[in-house]
Design an enzyme around this catalytic site. Structure first.
Site, PDB file in Angstrom:
ATOM      1  N   HIS A  45      31.884 -24.800  38.050  1.00 27.05           N
ATOM      2  CA  HIS A  45      30.869 -25.351  38.944  1.00 27.05           C
ATOM      3  C   HIS A  45      30.228 -26.494  38.177  1.00 27.05           C
ATOM      4  O   HIS A  45      30.144 -26.457  36.952  1.00 27.05           O
ATOM      5  CB  HIS A  45      29.799 -24.301  39.282  1.00 27.05           C
ATOM      6  CG  HIS A  45      28.594 -24.895  39.958  1.00 27.05           C
ATOM      7  ND1 HIS A  45      28.601 -25.276  41.279  1.00 27.05           N
ATOM      8  CD2 HIS A  45      27.360 -25.197  39.487  1.00 27.05           C
ATOM      9  CE1 HIS A  45      27.420 -25.785  41.587  1.00 27.05           C
ATOM     10  NE2 HIS A  45      26.641 -25.746  40.514  1.00 27.05           N
ATOM     11  N   CYS A 119      31.720 -28.299  45.021  1.00 30.74           N
ATOM     12  CA  CYS A 119      30.613 -28.812  44.206  1.00 30.74           C
ATOM     13  C   CYS A 119      31.066 -29.915  43.252  1.00 30.74           C
ATOM     14  O   CYS A 119      30.314 -30.862  42.987  1.00 30.74           O
ATOM     15  CB  CYS A 119      29.974 -27.672  43.417  1.00 30.74           C
ATOM     16  SG  CYS A 119      31.151 -26.781  42.360  1.00 30.74           S
TER      17      CYS A 119
END
Length: 184
Positions: A45, A119
């Protein structure tokens, strides 16, 4: 293992009100990354830190922004790995808020897709628009490989819809649309 200066301290050296560093904060989604990272793979992430706040993109069921704001290097449920300096920009905070609002309108939570709009795609887009640089390739390599081999992926990874996570608001993530309304 990529471009940019990697460090574990996101020092925010600011020489005036308008000048700020653009920093990529990378997180592990799984402890397996400790083994895969060294051969160029992992499930990561990432969030982009500007003017002392970190911005990320996540999924939800609604046609509103999935962009959220958190304290730097503290994205809930992820294990912080490193920071990567992407450069410095000269942009007043007020101008940056208008910029992030514009970007947020392009990243609705119900358009999140693990392979094609995640993301890391968001942080790459932000980095490129702000600095002209892309994030290091290893951060989103698994998604790029997934898009090349999509015929081999299970159907659950090909779906574009997601289920609402009730913990979203309880985890310290503030949707950017809420932040903008609160600061208006």
């Amino acid at each position: 293992m990529g471009t940019g200066e990697v460090s574990n301290s996101g020092n925010q050296n600011v020489s005036n009100n308008n000048e700020t560093n653009v920093i990529l904060n990378v997180y592990d989604l799984t402890p397996i990354n400790n083994y895969c990272y060294w051969v160029g793979f992992g499930i990561f992430h990432s969030g982009i830190e500007v003017h002392g706040k970190e911005y990320g993109f996540g999924a939800h069921d609604f046609p509103i922004s999935g962009v959220f704001e958190v304290e730097p290097k503290s994205c809930p449920d992820f294990i912080f790995r490193c920071t990567i300096s992407l450069g410095c920009i000269n942009m007043p905070f007020s101008e940056f808020r208008a910029f992030i609002e514009s970007i947020a309108s392009e990243y609705h939570g119900d358009t999140y897709h693990l392979i094609s709009k995640n993301c890391n795609h968001f942080t790459d887009d932000m980095a490129h628009r702000l600095t002209g640089k892309h994030i290091p390739g290893w951060v989103n390599r698994l998604a790029r490989l997934g898009s090349l081999c999509s015929c081999l992926l299970p159907e659950s990874l090909k779906l574009t819809t997601v289920k609402q996570l009730p913990e979203y608001h309880e985890m310290g993530m503030v949707p950017i649309s809420s932040v903008l309304l609160l600061k208006s």
